[in-house]
Design a protein around this motif. Structure first.
Motif, PDB file in Angstrom:
ATOM      1  N   PRO A 359       1.085  -1.194  -0.164  1.00  0.00           N
ATOM      2  CA  PRO A 359       0.178  -0.028  -0.049  1.00  0.00           C
ATOM      3  C   PRO A 359       0.778   0.918  -0.271  1.00  0.00           C
ATOM      4  O   PRO A 359       1.211   1.607   0.883  1.00  0.00           O
ATOM      5  N   LEU A 360       0.789   2.075  -0.544  1.00  0.00           N
ATOM      6  CA  LEU A 360       1.634   3.316  -0.899  1.00  0.00           C
ATOM      7  C   LEU A 360       0.127   4.733  -1.840  1.00  0.00           C
ATOM      8  O   LEU A 360      -0.758   4.343  -2.253  1.00  0.00           O
ATOM      9  N   TRP A 361      -0.189   5.515  -0.664  1.00  0.00           N
ATOM     10  CA  TRP A 361      -0.508   7.620  -1.051  1.00  0.00           C
ATOM     11  C   TRP A 361       0.172   7.988  -0.646  1.00  0.00           C
ATOM     12  O   TRP A 361       1.360   8.014  -0.092  1.00  0.00           O
ATOM     13  N   SER A 362      -0.059   9.520  -1.017  1.00  0.00           N
ATOM     14  CA  SER A 362       0.235  10.407  -0.401  1.00  0.00           C
ATOM     15  C   SER A 362       0.267  10.896   0.861  1.00  0.00           C
ATOM     16  O   SER A 362       0.801  11.589   1.354  1.00  0.00           O
ATOM     17  N   TYR A 363      -0.825  11.256   1.367  1.00  0.00           N
ATOM     18  CA  TYR A 363      -1.144  11.412   3.151  1.00  0.00           C
ATOM     19  C   TYR A 363      -1.436   9.910   3.936  1.00  0.00           C
ATOM     20  O   TYR A 363      -2.523   9.972   4.347  1.00  0.00           O
ATOM     21  N   MET A 364      -0.364   9.046   4.126  1.00  0.00           N
ATOM     22  CA  MET A 364      -0.329   8.284   5.066  1.00  0.00           C
ATOM     23  C   MET A 364       0.017   8.204   5.867  1.00  0.00           C
ATOM     24  O   MET A 364       0.622   9.130   6.670  1.00  0.00           O
ATOM     25  N   ASP A 365      -0.880   7.530   7.293  1.00  0.00           N
ATOM     26  CA  ASP A 365      -0.138   7.311   8.545  1.00  0.00           C
ATOM     27  C   ASP A 365       0.738   6.555   9.129  1.00  0.00           C
ATOM     28  O   ASP A 365       1.136   5.198   8.232  1.00  0.00           O
ATOM     29  N   GLU A 366       1.891   6.948   9.367  1.00  0.00           N
ATOM     30  CA  GLU A 366       3.377   6.226   9.642  1.00  0.00           C
ATOM     31  C   GLU A 366       2.788   4.845  10.133  1.00  0.00           C
ATOM     32  O   GLU A 366       3.533   4.165   9.737  1.00  0.00           O
ATOM     33  N   SER A 367       1.928   5.175  10.462  1.00  0.00           N
ATOM     34  CA  SER A 367       1.629   3.577  11.184  1.00  0.00           C
ATOM     35  C   SER A 367       1.293   2.284  10.132  1.00  0.00           C
ATOM     36  O   SER A 367       0.968   1.379  11.091  1.00  0.00           O
ATOM     37  N   VAL A 368       0.742   2.529   9.551  1.00  0.00           N
ATOM     38  CA  VAL A 368       0.360   2.362   8.330  1.00  0.00           C
ATOM     39  C   VAL A 368       1.487   1.386   7.814  1.00  0.00           C
ATOM     40  O   VAL A 368       1.178   0.345   7.671  1.00  0.00           O
ATOM     41  N   LEU A 369       3.182   1.899   8.348  1.00  0.00           N
ATOM     42  CA  LEU A 369       3.849   1.155   7.416  1.00  0.00           C
ATOM     43  C   LEU A 369       4.766  -0.156   8.454  1.00  0.00           C
ATOM     44  O   LEU A 369       4.520  -0.983   8.408  1.00  0.00           O
ATOM     45  N   ASP A 370       4.064   0.446   9.662  1.00  0.00           N
ATOM     46  CA  ASP A 370       4.507  -0.348  10.746  1.00  0.00           C
ATOM     47  C   ASP A 370       3.117  -1.458  10.450  1.00  0.00           C
ATOM     48  O   ASP A 370       3.857  -2.373  10.461  1.00  0.00           O
ATOM     49  N   ARG A 371       1.669  -1.130  10.229  1.00  0.00           N
ATOM     50  CA  ARG A 371       0.983  -2.136   9.847  1.00  0.00           C
ATOM     51  C   ARG A 371       1.584  -3.734   9.151  1.00  0.00           C
ATOM     52  O   ARG A 371       0.319  -4.379   8.777  1.00  0.00           O
ATOM     53  N   VAL A 372       1.664  -2.633   7.954  1.00  0.00           N
ATOM     54  CA  VAL A 372       2.457  -3.668   7.107  1.00  0.00           C
ATOM     55  C   VAL A 372       3.559  -4.211   6.656  1.00  0.00           C
ATOM     56  O   VAL A 372       4.105  -5.682   6.617  1.00  0.00           O
ATOM     57  N   ALA A 373       4.853  -3.589   7.278  1.00  0.00           N
ATOM     58  CA  ALA A 373       5.657  -4.301   7.202  1.00  0.00           C
ATOM     59  C   ALA A 373       5.974  -5.471   8.854  1.00  0.00           C
ATOM     60  O   ALA A 373       6.842  -6.312   8.992  1.00  0.00           O
ATOM     61  N   ASP A 374       5.301  -5.295  10.434  1.00  0.00           N
ATOM     62  CA  ASP A 374       5.375  -5.881  10.897  1.00  0.00           C
ATOM     63  C   ASP A 374       4.771  -7.174  10.770  1.00  0.00           C
ATOM     64  O   ASP A 374       5.619  -8.068  10.500  1.00  0.00           O
ATOM     65  N   PRO A 375       3.718  -8.147   9.915  1.00  0.00           N
ATOM     66  CA  PRO A 375       3.381  -9.048   9.293  1.00  0.00           C
ATOM     67  C   PRO A 375       3.837 -10.041   8.654  1.00  0.00           C
ATOM     68  O   PRO A 375       4.709 -10.983   7.962  1.00  0.00           O
ATOM     69  N   ILE A 376       4.714  -9.037   7.627  1.00  0.00           N
ATOM     70  CA  ILE A 376       5.991  -9.821   6.406  1.00  0.00           C
ATOM     71  C   ILE A 376       6.639 -10.301   7.544  1.00  0.00           C
ATOM     72  O   ILE A 376       7.447 -10.691   6.973  1.00  0.00           O
ATOM     73  N   ARG A 377       7.514  -9.103   8.007  1.00  0.00           N
ATOM     74  CA  ARG A 377       8.728  -9.954   9.365  1.00  0.00           C
ATOM     75  C   ARG A 377       8.086 -11.015   9.874  1.00  0.00           C
ATOM     76  O   ARG A 377       9.104 -12.216   9.814  1.00  0.00           O
ATOM     77  N   GLU A 378       6.704 -11.121  10.448  1.00  0.00           N
ATOM     78  CA  GLU A 378       6.622 -12.177  11.127  1.00  0.00           C
ATOM     79  C   GLU A 378       6.495 -13.700   9.986  1.00  0.00           C
ATOM     80  O   GLU A 378       6.385 -14.697  10.355  1.00  0.00           O
ATOM     81  N   PHE A 379       5.812 -12.878   9.224  1.00  0.00           N
ATOM     82  CA  PHE A 379       5.785 -14.258   8.043  1.00  0.00           C
ATOM     83  C   PHE A 379       7.101 -15.083   7.909  1.00  0.00           C
ATOM     84  O   PHE A 379       6.826 -16.408   7.843  1.00  0.00           O
ATOM     85  N   PHE A 380       7.930 -14.136   7.654  1.00  0.00           N
ATOM     86  CA  PHE A 380       9.764 -14.842   7.603  1.00  0.00           C
ATOM     87  C   PHE A 380      10.324 -15.305   9.004  1.00  0.00           C
ATOM     88  O   PHE A 380      11.085 -15.495   8.370  1.00  0.00           O
ATOM     89  N   ALA A 381       9.717 -15.387   9.747  1.00  0.00           N
ATOM     90  CA  ALA A 381       9.848 -15.139  10.520  1.00  0.00           C
ATOM     91  C   ALA A 381      10.975 -16.903  11.042  1.00  0.00           C
ATOM     92  O   ALA A 381       9.626 -17.270  11.061  1.00  0.00           O
TER      93      ALA A 381
END
Ligand SMILES: *Cc1c(COP(=O)(O)O)cnc(C)c1O
Length: 381
Positions: A359-381
């Motif tokens: 996901p990417l758009w012009s006015y994201m809340d930075e917390s969205v980056l964590d909500r996307v990245a955390d589960p990716i890290r979790e998936f590969f852990a």
């Protein structure tokens, strides 16, 4: 600004439709002149200003990037019996823009890490029939565009830059569109800036503008000047085949409101892409784009993951409310293009299985980056 509540499902893209955009659209509607007119001309002048175009370069707006690319192919002289080389790894709009002229598309491979056209593989594909080379600035990166221009110059070919992903990208300090040959932009619904639907083409040769105007408006010879003053030319000639490719007053007015914010859109997107790069660094299975984003106007952010795990990751993320996209399918696999001439496409064949758009758009809340990245890290852990 337009941020999403952290409890809502995350969108893939979100256009910025703030009060200034709605105001611009409302005013344009109230004027009551809806067609190709003064607003279209003003939008083109402002786009020229944004792109910092010199006197020799002129933009023409269109109702889509597909239309702009189609005009570019026609300007390059592509027609039945001719060829235009393009990456298989791009949106099918680009291939359709070629084949709509009657010319054949020839598929070229991309290279790592930028996933843009491989200039070395390009050379082998050039034939007597080649009219132009089309490139795609995938995810905002231009790759080895200098080498592409070198190949084109050696063979006397035109270059068509599909910059649908790259408004705001700089090359050698200049914005994409301010240098080069024919450069096409998209202002579609999900793109970095939108006119709802829309696009533009920049030509380096002002003498081509008249032809472009005729292609855009049904082959009519002198309609554009009159319409730019909200009038019609009631007597005219039709010189050749043309199309209905123009941008009307309401989308152009929305475009002006978007242009005023475009620097901010680009800065924010650069920041989010850097944020993704940081959050996803050090996961062995994840390849992040090789960019600091300082010169990139990114439409999408993507990662590459092992092809054997992509589908499981997509579903894992979906269950956590994280949507993903795939850019692109290899166009050489499509039924319509199965017989198209092609070179070695080994990088394309690999990358189409690995690419995953986040996901990417012009006015994201930075917390969205964590909500996307955390589960990716979790998936590969
Ligand atoms: C969106 C897109 C297009 C087509 O743009 P439209 O304005 O929808 O016609 C072409 N090429 C690429 C790479 C795109 O992403």
């Amino acid at each position: 600004m337009m941020t999403t509540n952290v409890h809502e499902p995350i969108p893939m893209w979100l256009p910025h439709i703030g009060p200034e955009v709605i105001e611009a659209a409302t005013q344009a509607l109230e004027i009551g002149y809806l067609g190709l007119g003064k607003a279209t001309k003003r939008f083109e002048d402002q786009l020229s200003g944004y792109l910092e175009l010199d006197d020799q370069r002129v933009p023409m707006s269109t109702n889509s990037c597909t239309a702009a690319l189609n005009c570019a192919c026609m300007l390059a002289g592509a027609g039945p019996g001719d060829e235009v080389i393009a990456p298989s790894f791009t949106y099918v709009a680009a291939h359709q823009a070629v084949t709509a002229t009657g010319a054949d598309v020839v598929f070229c491979d991309i290279e790592e890490p930028t996933l843009t056209v491989d200039p070395d593989k390009l050379r082998e594909l050039i034939s007597e029939r080649t009219k132009a080379i089309m490139v795609c600035h995938f995810a905002g990166l231009v790759g080895r565009l200098d080498e592409v221009y070198q190949v084109a110059t050696e063979h006397g070919l035109r270059v068509i830059e599909d910059a649908a992903h790259a408004i705001g990208t700089r090359r050698h300090g200049k914005l994409v569109g301010a240098t080069g040959d024919l450069v096409c932009f998209s202002f579609g619904p999900v793109k970095t800036m939108t006119t709802l639907e829309g696009g533009a083409i920049v030509t380096p040769n002002p003498e081509e503008l008249q032809t472009l105007h005729q292609l855009r408006m049904l082959g009519v010879d002198k309609e554009t000047q009159a319409r730019y003053e909200n009038r019609r030319a009631w007597e005219y000639d039709v010189l050749h085949q043309g199309f209905r490719y123009h941008l009307g007053a309401v989308p152009a007015s929305i475009g002006m409101a978007q242009l005023a914010l475009l620097d901010e859109f680009v800065r924010n997107r650069q920041e989010y892409c850097r944020g993704y790069n940081q959050r996803l660094a050090g996961i062995p299975e994840v390849i992040t784009p090789d960019s600091d984003y300082n010169d990139v106007g990114p439409f999408i952010y993507y990662i590459r993951v092992p092809a054997s795990e992509r589908q499981d990751l997509i579903e894992f993320l979906k269950r956590r409310g994280v949507p993903t996209g795939i850019h692109f399918l290899g166009a050489h696999e499509f039924t319509y293009y199965k017989d198209a001439r092609r070179g070695d496409l080994s990088v394309t064949d690999r990358v189409v299985g690995e690419e995953l758009t986040l996901p990417l758009w012009s006015y994201m809340d930075e917390s969205v980056l964590d909500r996307v990245a955390d589960p990716i890290r979790e998936f590969f852990a």
